[in-house]
Write an enzyme that holds these catalytic residues in place. Structure first.
Site, PDB file in Angstrom:
ATOM      1  CB  ALA A 141      70.835  51.470  32.808  1.00  0.00           C
ATOM      2  CG  MET A 142      74.790  54.735  29.509  1.00  0.00           C
ATOM      3  SD  MET A 142      73.637  55.238  28.151  1.00  0.00           S
ATOM      4  CE  MET A 142      74.926  55.251  27.005  1.00  0.00           C
ATOM      5  CB  CYS A 153      35.248  54.502  64.887  1.00  0.00           C
ATOM      6  SG  CYS A 153      36.772  54.725  65.082  1.00  0.00           S
ATOM      7  CB  SER A 175      70.876  54.086  35.033  1.00  0.00           C
ATOM      8  OG  SER A 175      70.767  53.852  36.424  1.00  0.00           O
ATOM      9  CD  GLU A 232      36.230  56.875  62.083  1.00  0.00           C
ATOM     10  OE1 GLU A 232      37.415  56.935  62.460  1.00  0.00           O
ATOM     11  OE2 GLU A 232      35.550  55.824  61.536  1.00  0.00           O
ATOM     12  N   GLY A 235      65.766  47.488  37.390  1.00  0.00           N
ATOM     13  CA  GLY A 235      66.190  47.740  36.261  1.00  0.00           C
ATOM     14  C   GLY A 235      65.236  46.733  35.273  1.00  0.00           C
TER      15      GLY A 235
END
Ligand SMILES: NC(=O)c1ccc[n+]([C@@H]2O[C@H](COP(=O)([O-])OP(=O)(O)OC[C@H]3O[C@@H](n4cnc5c(N)ncnc54)[C@H](OP(=O)(O)O)[C@@H]3O)[C@@H](O)[C@H]2O)c1
Length: 376
Positions: free
Chosen positions: A168-169, A90, A174, A58, A306
């Site tokens: 992820a493997m 304000c 990943s 404002e 993860g």
């Protein structure tokens, strides 16, 4: 048919919301707020809140309007404040400037304001209205509203996954499941968060820093500078303090480490804060962590970890929104799932509302919101 006034109110409020969005990377712990001042059908002032401690929206708009604020209408995306915080109220500034009408998108749930700003304006003889584009205004500040209304931060969990839902493997590899456009989107999610929350497992697996990378943000120079002027706090859950202090994560700047282990002064010596929050099971107390972060004024958390940690947050019912980046690949049945969350029956399966799906480069971004459990 909506009245001419209602149409104009929505039009100018949409502009105020657009301005408020400019503060999406920088206002926390304050809310993102925008303001437009209109006199005789002409926009005479515009402003948005940039940073906590600096003038509110404002004030910027009133400064731009100057004398032309007399007899004007002010559109604000959040009820004007009525209390003396780091800046003066304000509501008073609007009264002094001589505006004759104030339209707010929503009331401020901050207990220090909560309707008093609008009341103060009405007492001064100003016509007030509230609730214009309220849903959009709420969507702008999920973290501020959650903290004010529930005393907790808003938790957004980000996961990149394959089409077969793997993250992820089995080896922990990943990087990278998704492409550069999705990674840019993740950088912007980091940039807007007050906190990026991760685990020692994920940081060790990816040798990650979890910082905001300016060159991947895809934002203009001015906005990038704003982002870098207030990077999110990096919070690491490391139950047993396994991540060595010489890891790139710690070298990249100060962080907050949350552990279930005993205090260790070496963290403070290296410029990091250590918070000991053990739960009964020897792990970190996750709900307790959210309480502690809310008490520090944290609005939005980006949870980037993860299947183990995100699964734990999910099981505790602590996730407000999922951002799933889906890549056109299969990682196979030995790869890690999306969430470690053993469920035996369909009746236990949580329901989510998919609120958005959009293409990001060659990947897809799915936004999903957990629905309350049946009977709750
Ligand atoms: N695809 C993606 O978006 C993405 C994102 C990040 C990481 N990753 C990959 O995910 C893999 C890591 O996954 P992860 O499952 O091994 O690790 P993780 O989910 O990142 O973190 C697991 C850790 O979280 C903490 N934790 C788990 N359950 C908890 C509970 N109930 N209460 C408190 N703390 C709890 C434990 O920390 P303590 O042992 O310290 O107590 C646990 O070791 C890595 O291979 C990484 O590359 C993928």
């Amino acid at each position: 048919m909506p009245s001419q006034t209602a149409i104009l109110d929505a039009h100018y409020m949409a502009r105020a919301l657009q301005l408020a969005r400019l503060g999406q990377y920088s206002t926390h712990p304050n809310p993102r707020v925008g303001c437009v001042i209109v006199r005789d059908g002409e926009v005479v002032g515009e402003g948005w809140h940039v940073r906590a401690g600096e003038p509110h929206a404002e004030v910027h708009a009133l400064r731009q309007a100057g004398e032309r604020a007399k007899g004007a209408c002010a559109y604000v995306t959040l009820e004007p404040c009525s209390h003396h915080g780091r800046t003066p109220p304000c509501a008073e500034a609007l009264v002094k400037a001589g505006v004759t009408r104030v339209v707010a998108a929503m009331q401020d749930p901050n207990p220090q304001v909560a309707g008093q700003g609008l009341r103060r304006l009405a007492e001064a003889g100003i016509e007030v209205a509230s609730g214009v584009l309220e849903q959009d205004a709420r969507a702008l500040n999920p973290g501020f509203l959650k903290r004010m209304e529930h005393g907790l931060p808003f938790v957004r969990a980000k996961l990149a996954m394959s089409l077969d839902g793997r993250t992820a493997m089995a080896s922990g590899e990943s990087q990278w499941i998704t492409g550069p456009a999705a990674r840019g989107a993740v950088q912007r999610l980091r940039a807007r968060a007050s906190v990026v929350l991760t685990s020692a497992e994920s940081v060790l697996a990816d040798n990650a820093r979890m910082t905001v990378r300016a060159d991947e943000l895809g934002l203009d120079a001015e906005t990038t500078a704003l982002v870098l002027s207030r990077p999110p706090l990096r919070v690491l859950i490391d139950g047993r303090l396994r991540l060595p202090l010489n890891a790139p994560f710690f070298q990249a700047g100060p962080s907050l480490v949350v552990t279930a282990a005993a205090p260790d002064p070496r963290y403070a010596e290296a410029g990091h804060e250590l918070l000991c929050l053990p739960a009964g099971d020897g792990r970190v107390d996750l709900p307790g962590l959210l309480d502690a972060l809310a008490a520090r004024g944290v609005n939005e958390i980006l949870l980037e970890a993860g299947a183990g940690l995100v699964g734990a947050f999910a099981q505790h019912g602590l996730i407000d929104e999922y951002q799933l980046f889906v890549a056109g690949t299969f990682l196979g049945s030995q790869a890690r799932p999306l969430l470690d969350w053993p469920l035996a029956n369909m009746s236990e399966a949580p329901r989510l509302k998919i609120t958005e799906m959009r293409a990001v480069g060659d990947d897809w971004r799915v936004t999903a919101i957990p629905l309350p459990a049946a009977g709750v």
